[in-house]
Design a protein around this motif. Structure first.
Motif, mmCIF file in Angstrom:
data_model
loop_
_atom_site.group_PDB
_atom_site.id
_atom_site.type_symbol
_atom_site.label_atom_id
_atom_site.label_comp_id
_atom_site.label_asym_id
_atom_site.label_seq_id
_atom_site.Cartn_x
_atom_site.Cartn_y
_atom_site.Cartn_z
ATOM 1 N N VAL A 1 -9.996 -24.967 37.977
ATOM 2 C CA VAL A 1 -9.596 -23.864 37.103
ATOM 3 C C VAL A 1 -10.802 -23.053 36.646
ATOM 4 C CG1 VAL A 1 -8.426 -23.241 34.950
ATOM 5 C CG2 VAL A 1 -7.573 -25.163 36.313
ATOM 6 N N ALA A 2 -11.786 -23.734 36.037
ATOM 7 C CA ALA A 2 -12.920 -23.015 35.469
ATOM 8 C C ALA A 2 -13.774 -22.335 36.530
ATOM 9 C CB ALA A 2 -13.776 -23.975 34.642
ATOM 10 N N ARG A 3 -14.126 -23.063 37.586
ATOM 11 C CA ARG A 3 -15.061 -22.483 38.559
ATOM 12 C C ARG A 3 -14.483 -21.260 39.285
ATOM 13 N NH1 ARG A 3 -19.918 -23.901 40.512
ATOM 14 N NH2 ARG A 3 -19.836 -26.016 39.652
ATOM 15 N N PRO A 4 -13.229 -21.272 39.738
ATOM 16 C CA PRO A 4 -12.711 -20.053 40.376
ATOM 17 C C PRO A 4 -12.763 -18.833 39.452
ATOM 18 C CG PRO A 4 -11.295 -21.904 40.877
ATOM 19 C CD PRO A 4 -12.262 -22.385 39.848
ATOM 20 N N LEU A 5 -12.441 -19.022 38.174
ATOM 21 C CA LEU A 5 -12.512 -17.897 37.234
ATOM 22 C C LEU A 5 -13.949 -17.454 37.017
ATOM 23 C CD1 LEU A 5 -9.873 -19.113 34.621
ATOM 24 C CD2 LEU A 5 -9.670 -17.095 36.084
ATOM 25 N N ILE A 6 -14.851 -18.399 36.901
ATOM 26 C CA ILE A 6 -16.263 -18.076 36.711
ATOM 27 C C ILE A 6 -16.827 -17.383 37.946
ATOM 28 C CG2 ILE A 6 -18.559 -19.132 36.511
ATOM 29 C CD1 ILE A 6 -17.204 -21.183 34.589
ATOM 30 N N ASN A 7 -16.483 -17.866 39.125
ATOM 31 C CA ASN A 7 -16.972 -17.223 40.355
ATOM 32 C C ASN A 7 -16.515 -15.771 40.448
ATOM 33 O OD1 ASN A 7 -18.469 -19.369 41.349
ATOM 34 N ND2 ASN A 7 -16.783 -20.188 42.583
ATOM 35 N N GLU A 8 -15.249 -15.509 40.121
ATOM 36 C CA GLU A 8 -14.762 -14.129 40.164
ATOM 37 C C GLU A 8 -15.502 -13.255 39.150
ATOM 38 O OE1 GLU A 8 -10.111 -14.702 41.643
ATOM 39 O OE2 GLU A 8 -10.549 -13.984 39.614
ATOM 40 N N ALA A 9 -15.744 -13.800 37.963
ATOM 41 C CA ALA A 9 -16.447 -13.040 36.935
ATOM 42 C C ALA A 9 -17.869 -12.708 37.378
ATOM 43 C CB ALA A 9 -16.455 -13.827 35.624
ATOM 44 N N TYR A 10 -18.568 -13.679 37.948
ATOM 45 C CA TYR A 10 -19.933 -13.442 38.420
ATOM 46 C C TYR A 10 -19.949 -12.476 39.600
ATOM 47 C CZ TYR A 10 -22.512 -16.694 35.447
ATOM 48 O OH TYR A 10 -23.120 -17.304 34.376
ATOM 49 N N ASP A 11 -18.971 -12.583 40.483
ATOM 50 C CA ASP A 11 -18.897 -11.640 41.601
ATOM 51 C C ASP A 11 -18.772 -10.209 41.081
ATOM 52 O OD1 ASP A 11 -19.014 -13.723 43.407
ATOM 53 O OD2 ASP A 11 -16.856 -13.730 43.856
ATOM 54 N N ALA A 12 -17.917 -10.012 40.068
ATOM 55 C CA ALA A 12 -17.715 -8.681 39.497
ATOM 56 C C ALA A 12 -18.980 -8.182 38.817
ATOM 57 C CB ALA A 12 -16.553 -8.717 38.504
ATOM 58 N N ALA A 13 -19.638 -9.063 38.055
ATOM 59 C CA ALA A 13 -20.857 -8.667 37.352
ATOM 60 C C ALA A 13 -21.969 -8.296 38.330
ATOM 61 C CB ALA A 13 -21.311 -9.798 36.434
ATOM 62 N N GLU A 14 -22.147 -9.111 39.349
ATOM 63 C CA GLU A 14 -23.203 -8.842 40.328
ATOM 64 C C GLU A 14 -22.933 -7.551 41.096
ATOM 65 O OE1 GLU A 14 -23.271 -12.460 42.546
ATOM 66 O OE2 GLU A 14 -24.154 -13.612 40.880
ATOM 67 N N ALA A 15 -21.670 -7.295 41.408
ATOM 68 C CA ALA A 15 -21.322 -6.044 42.101
ATOM 69 C C ALA A 15 -21.605 -4.835 41.226
ATOM 70 C CB ALA A 15 -19.851 -6.066 42.514
ATOM 71 N N ALA A 16 -21.507 -5.016 39.907
ATOM 72 C CA ALA A 16 -21.769 -3.923 38.966
ATOM 73 C C ALA A 16 -23.252 -3.812 38.607
ATOM 74 C CB ALA A 16 -20.950 -4.123 37.697
ATOM 75 N N GLY A 17 -24.064 -4.737 39.091
ATOM 76 C CA GLY A 17 -25.496 -4.699 38.808
ATOM 77 C C GLY A 17 -25.909 -5.432 37.547
ATOM 78 N N TYR A 18 -25.022 -6.257 36.998
ATOM 79 C CA TYR A 18 -25.332 -7.028 35.795
ATOM 80 C C TYR A 18 -25.794 -8.430 36.194
ATOM 81 C CZ TYR A 18 -22.379 -3.437 33.620
ATOM 82 O OH TYR A 18 -21.821 -2.253 33.216
ATOM 83 N N HIS A 19 -26.726 -8.955 35.422
ATOM 84 C CA HIS A 19 -27.219 -10.307 35.672
ATOM 85 C C HIS A 19 -27.098 -11.117 34.391
ATOM 86 C CE1 HIS A 19 -28.796 -9.154 39.608
ATOM 87 N NE2 HIS A 19 -29.224 -8.053 39.030
ATOM 88 N N LEU A 20 -26.476 -12.266 34.480
ATOM 89 C CA LEU A 20 -26.282 -13.091 33.304
ATOM 90 C C LEU A 20 -27.504 -13.946 33.005
ATOM 91 C CD1 LEU A 20 -23.257 -12.247 33.965
ATOM 92 C CD2 LEU A 20 -22.691 -14.286 32.633
ATOM 93 N N ASN A 21 -27.500 -14.523 31.812
ATOM 94 C CA ASN A 21 -28.605 -15.386 31.404
ATOM 95 C C ASN A 21 -28.469 -16.791 31.964
ATOM 96 O OD1 ASN A 21 -29.677 -13.289 29.834
ATOM 97 N ND2 ASN A 21 -28.473 -13.885 28.043
ATOM 98 N N GLU A 22 -27.287 -17.136 32.474
ATOM 99 C CA GLU A 22 -27.029 -18.460 33.035
ATOM 100 C C GLU A 22 -26.572 -18.331 34.486
ATOM 101 O OE1 GLU A 22 -25.148 -17.251 30.540
ATOM 102 O OE2 GLU A 22 -26.047 -18.138 28.748
ATOM 103 N N THR A 23 -26.802 -19.358 35.265
ATOM 104 C CA THR A 23 -26.252 -19.405 36.609
ATOM 105 C C THR A 23 -24.781 -19.802 36.530
ATOM 106 O OG1 THR A 23 -26.742 -21.749 36.959
ATOM 107 C CG2 THR A 23 -28.493 -20.159 37.486
#
Length: 331
Positions: free
Chosen positions: A223-245
């Protein structure tokens, strides 16, 4: 430094009360919700404060409606629901003065664009707070966890140091808000949004405490990882980088669920059981929209958004049980 907290809900009260009690700061409250303001006035301009449902006591506060407020704070702290902010800012607009700073540590996304209409980039601070708090009723707040529990992170919109940020960090540390500084503005904001896209939304759908989600042994990976992966994919496509992996975010969900706040009901659940609209459109829905805008897929985020709205609609047929009620005897 003088602070004005806009929104006397769970987090607004916690920040304001800690700043005035622990840090000794001059704090005003502005409450745009009429029923809440009336209740606090009826209590003699006092609010009830507890910790883990114990030691309930009264604390005096200075509280006003947006229209009657005449104070001149150095920092406005905005803590309210995303859907309330635009109207509140409009009501407060005549009160804003040049050089004042707006600090927004609200759930979800959408508030920064609204704050930009009234404050320039050099006077906007974004933040995230991993601090569990419950509003039992208007003017009745419950701090969850031991004193000093939780942490918060703040970033200037300019991503440059400032004297105001230095003072905020000092004051918030004295207030036991455990602050830290980040020079990654969007990454700081998205950390909480991506966390809430898992914990808040799923716990609300299933009316569970955060720790109870872990009863499903595949919750993190299924549950958690699929949602997190989609969120990171969207952020990276938008040029945003999070503080955590991605892995660190999954570990954070695990830690908060099992160690930090396993007994906590998230704020979205608190709205859900009280019949109020949730902020899912500003969390999972915002992530899904970000993905769409940048050409990546986030079907799980969109599905969760619709599931939460479905759960809202089902309240008329299956009224939720308010497990936050003092009368509730279950788990």
């Amino acid at each position: 430094m003088k602070y004005t907290v806009v929104g006397a809900g769970a987090m607004g009260l916690r920040y304001g009360l800690l700043l005035q009690e622990k840090a000794g700061k001059d704090v005003d409250f502005v409450e745009p919700t009429a029923a809440s303001l009336e209740k606090i006035h009826a209590q003699g301009d006092k609010v009830f404060q507890s910790r883990d449902h114990k030691d309930r006591h009264e604390v005096p506060v200075k509280i006003y409606s947006p229209e009657e407020y005449e104070g001149e704070p150095d920092v406005w702290i905005f803590f309210m629901k995303q859907m309330q902010l635009a109207d509140t800012l409009k009501r407060l607009a005549p009160k804003f003065k040049k050089g004042q700073t707006a600090l927004g540590a609200m759930n979800g996304m959408g508030h920064i664009e609204k704050l930009e209409k009234y404050f320039d980039d050099e006077h906007i601070i974004g933040g995230t707070a991993m601090i569990a708090t419950i509003l039992n009723d208007y003017g009745d707040v419950d701090f969850m966890g031991k004193e000093g529990a939780g942490a918060s992170v703040y970033a200037n919109k300019t991503e440059k140091p400032s004297a105001v940020m230095d003072q905020v960090q000092k004051d918030f540390k004295e207030a036991n808000l455990n602050p830290s500084y980040s020079d990654n503005f969007m990454g700081t904001l998205l950390t909480k949004v991506f966390f809430n896209a898992v914990e808040n939304s799923i716990a609300t759908m299933f009316q569970s405490r955060m720790g109870q989600l872990m009863a499903y042994d595949n919750f993190l990976e299924g549950v958690a990882r699929p949602l997190i992966n989609e969120a990171y994919d969207a952020a990276e496509a938008a040029g945003y980088h999070l503080n955590e992996t991605r892995d660190e975010m999954v570990k954070q969900v695990d830690y908060v669920s099992t160690v930090a706040n396993p007994l906590h009901f998230p704020s979205m659940y608190q709205d859900f059981v009280k019949g109020r609209p949730t902020e899912v459109d500003y969390i999972n829905g915002w992530i899904a929209d970000l993905a769409d805008k940048n050409g990546v897929a986030a079907p799980n985020q969109r599905l969760v958004t619709n599931f939460v709205h479905l759960a809202e609609a089902m309240r008329q047929f299956n009224p939720p049980i308010n497990k936050l009620s003092p009368d509730y005897q279950g788990n």
